[in-house]
Design an enzyme around this catalytic site. Structure first.
Site, PDB file in Angstrom:
ATOM      1  CB  CYS A  79      -0.985  -0.025   1.159  1.00 14.63           C
ATOM      2  SG  CYS A  79      -2.397   1.069   0.887  1.00 14.63           S
ATOM      3  CG  HIS A 169      -3.826  -3.117   3.454  1.00 16.93           C
ATOM      4  ND1 HIS A 169      -2.674  -2.817   4.158  1.00 16.93           N
ATOM      5  CD2 HIS A 169      -4.384  -1.937   3.111  1.00 16.93           C
ATOM      6  CE1 HIS A 169      -2.553  -1.499   4.255  1.00 16.93           C
ATOM      7  NE2 HIS A 169      -3.577  -0.944   3.631  1.00 16.93           N
ATOM      8  CD  GLU A 171      -1.440  -5.937   5.361  1.00 15.54           C
ATOM      9  OE1 GLU A 171      -1.434  -4.736   5.700  1.00 15.54           O
ATOM     10  OE2 GLU A 171      -1.210  -6.314   4.199  1.00 15.54           O
TER      11      GLU A 171
END
Length: 511
Positions: A79, A169, A171
Site C-alpha cells: 500500500c 493489503h 495481510e
C-alpha cells in the site's frame, strides 16, 4: 542462526497483521519504526514496507531509500510502501478520484512467482486515497483491479534483488489469498526455509537463556496466566531451581484457582512459592468503591507483597517477565504516523529500586505463538487456552465495595457458569466469559419464603483480539439452565441477567 524478515513500520494499523502472516508461514520477523537504524547481515532475507496513514504527497512524508534497500535484499512494499517505492523511484502517485476502501477483484496481467497459485479474480482489500498513476522506468504491472491500473508491480531491471509493490493489503483477512502472496514473497522471492517453529524457538531460547543467565538467580511474579507460565517454564529449562517464582493469592482469584495453579506449577517442576495474602487485600479494599481506586490498591499491595518475598531471595540478579510482542510494539512510537498506545512497564509497576536485570523470553512472540510454545513445553491445554482474566481479578467484577462474602458469592456463581460452558462445548466458542456481581438486591420467592438477594450478570463475547467484541448468542436453553443452577446452588443470589452489549459502545468488563 534464525533467518529473519524485517518489517519497516510507517504507522499502519495493519502492520502487526503483516508480522502475524509472516510468522504463520514459519518465518521469523521483527517490526521496527521505518526511521530506526538497522544492520543488514546474513540472517536478513528480505524487507517489507508497511502501509501508513500518511500520503507520499504530503509535505514531509516518511521515506526510506528503497533503491539502497533493494541493492541488499528483496523488498516488498504494501500500500503506502508500494506508493512510496513508485514515487521515490521516479513514478507518479496522484490523489484518487474516489477513496478506495474495501473489497476489490484482482486481475492478473503477468505471471510471476509473487502471484504463484493466486486465482485470477481473487478478492483483495483496499484502503487508500492515493493511487499509482505511472510506474517508474524499468517497472512492469503484474495485476490491476477495476478501479486501479496498478495493483501489483515489480522492478525488471537495475536492481540486484527483486523489488515488488502491491497497492492492497494482502495481510488482512478479506484478501482471500493474501497470505499465499506473502508466503510466495517469503519462499520464492526471499528463499526463506520456514524453520521458525515452536520446537526451534524453545531450543534456541533456552540456549540463549543459559548463556545470558549462567547460574544467576531469577525472581518472577507469576499470575497463573498464559504468558507468565510459559516464560517461567522456559527460564526454568535454563536455570532450574535458580528460578524463584512468587504466586500471590490476592483474594480475588477464581474459585480454587490458587490451589489448581500451584498444582500445575508443581507438575511442571517450577520452583514457585504460593503466598496467601487474601486478608491483606480484603483489608486494603475495605470501603473502596471507585474502580480505579480498587485497581491501584491491588497493584500497590501486590508490589509490597512481592518485594517482601523477593527480599528473602539473596543474591538474585534478574527479574523474569512474560512480556509479549504486542507490548513491545505498542511501546514504540513511529515518528509521525502513530502515537504511542501505551507505555510498557514492569509487572504491576515494579519499582526500579529492585536493581534487577530483565529476562523476557517471549518479547518477540504473539499470543497465539506463546500458546503453541506452551503446548510444546507440555503445559496443560486448559491453562493455555482459558479465557482472558483481568489483572485486578474479581475485584472489578464486583461493582462497588469488595468484601470476602461478595467474593465467595461471585466465585461460586462464576465457577458454575464456566463449568457449564465447558460441559456444553461452548467455552471454546466464546472469546471471554465472566460473571459480574451487581450492587443490586431484588425481591424473590423461594418456596414459601420471600428473599431479598443479589443479582449477577453473565457476560460472554466473541472477538479476535479484544479491541472490538460482540455479545455471544448463547442458546436460550443454556441460559435458562445456568440461571436455575446459580439461583438454586448459590445462596445469596436470586436473579440472573445476560449482558447483550457489544464493544463499542460498551466494554467487555463492567469496570
Amino acid at each position: 542462526m534464525t533467518e529473519k524478515i524485517l518489517i519497516l513500520d510507517f504507522g499502519s494499523q495493519f502492520t502487526q497483521l503483516i508480522a502475524r502472516s509472516v510468522r504463520e508461514a514459519n518465518v521469523y520477523c521483527e517490526i521496527i519504526p521505518y526511521n530506526k537504524p538497522f544492520t543488514i547481515d546474513a540472517t536478513l532475507k528480505g524487507i517489507i514496507l508497511s502501509g501508513s496513514p500518511f500520503s507520499v504527497n504530503d509535505e514531509q512524508p516518511p521515506l526510506v531509500d528503497v533503491a539502497e534497500l533493494a541493492s541488499k535484499v528483496p523488498v516488498l512494499g504494501v500500500c503506502y510502501g508500494a506508493q512510496m517505492t513508485a514515487k521515490v523511484m521516479g513514478g507518479r502517485v496522484d490523489k484518487s478520484n474516489k477513496r478506495e476502501y474495501g473489497r476489490a477483484i484482482l486481475t492478473i496481467l503477468t505471471e510471476d512467482v509473487l502471484l504463484k497459485g493466486i486465482t485470477n479474480n481473487s478478492q483483495v482489500w483496499m484502503s487508500h486515497s492515493d493511487t499509482i498513476a505511472a510506474l517508474p522506468e524499468g517497472f512492469e504491472v503484474l495485476a490491476k483491479t477495476e478501479s486501479i491500473p496498478v495493483a501489483a508491480f515489480k522492478r525488471t531491471n537495475g536492481s540486484k534483488f527483486p523489488l515488488y509493490g502491491i497497492q492492497f493489503h494482502a495481510e488482512v483477512h478479506h484478501s482471500t489469498e493474501g497470505k499465499k502472496l506473502i508466503s510466495n514473497f517469503l519462499v520464492h522471492v526471499c528463499g526463506c526455509k520456514q524453520e521458525f517453529t515452536p520446537a526451534s524457538f524453545i531450543d534456541e531460547t533456552v540456549a540463549k537463556l543459559k548463556e545470558q543467565l549462567g547460574d544467576a538467580k531469577v525472581i518472577m511474579a507469576l499470575s497463573g496466566g498464559v504468558d507468565s507460565t510459559v516464560a517461567a517454564t522456559l527460564i526454568s529449562r535454563a536455570v532450574g531451581k535458580n528460578l524463584f517464582g512468587i504466586f500471590v493469592d490476592n483474594g480475588v482469584l477464581r474459585k480454587h484457582e490458587f490451589e489448581q495453579v500451584l498444582d500445575i506449577y508443581k507438575q511442571l517442576d517450577l520452583n514457585v512459592t504460593g503466598i496467601d495474602a487474601k486478608k491483606l487485600f480484603y483489608d486494603g479494599l475495605a470501603g473502596k468503591t471507585d474502580p480505579e481506586e480498587k485497581r491501584k490498591t491491588i497493584g500497590s499491595l501486590f508490589i509490597d507483597v512481592f518485594q517482601q518475598e523477593a527480599s528473602k531471595i539473596k543474591d538474585a540478579s534478574f527479574l523474569g517477565q512474560g512480556t509479549i510482542y504486542p507490548d513491545v510494539i505498542e511501546s514504540v512510537s513511529v515518528h509521525g504516523p502513530s502515537a504511542t498506545i501505551k507505555s510498557h512497564h514492569n509487572v504491576g509497576g515494579l519499582p526500579d529500586t529492585m536493581q534487577l536485570g530483565l529476562v523476557e523470553p517471549l518479547r518477540y512472540l504473539f499470543k497465539d505463538e506463546v500458546r503453541k510454545v506452551g503446548l510444546a513445553l507440555g503445559i496443560p491445554y486448559d491453562l493455555l487456552y482459558r479465557h482472558p482474566f483481568p489483572g485486578p481479578g474479581l475485584a472489578i467484577r464486583i461493582l462497588g465495595e469488595v468484601t470476602e462474602e461478595k467474593v465467595k458469592l461471585l466465585q461460586d456463581a462464576d465457577y458454575l457458569y464456566t463449568k457449564a460452558l465447558k460441559d456444553t462445548g461452548l467455552y471454546d466458542k466464546v472469546w471471554q466469559a465472566g460473571t459480574i456481581l451487581l450492587p443490586v438486591k431484588s425481591v424473590g420467592v423461594m418456596g414459601d419464603e420471600r428473599t431479598y438477594e443479589f443479582t449477577v450478570a453473565l457476560r460472554a463475547v466473541t472477538s479476535v483480539d479484544g479491541m472490538t467484541a460482540d455479545w455471544a448468542h448463547l442458546p436460550y436453553e443454556f441460559l435458562a439452565n445456568i440461571s436455575n443452577d446459580i439461583i438454586n446452588q448459590v445462596r445469596g443470589i436470586n436473579r440472573v441477567v445476560y449482558d447483550i452489549s457489544s464493544k463499542p459502545p460498551a466494554t467487555i468488563e463492567w469496570e
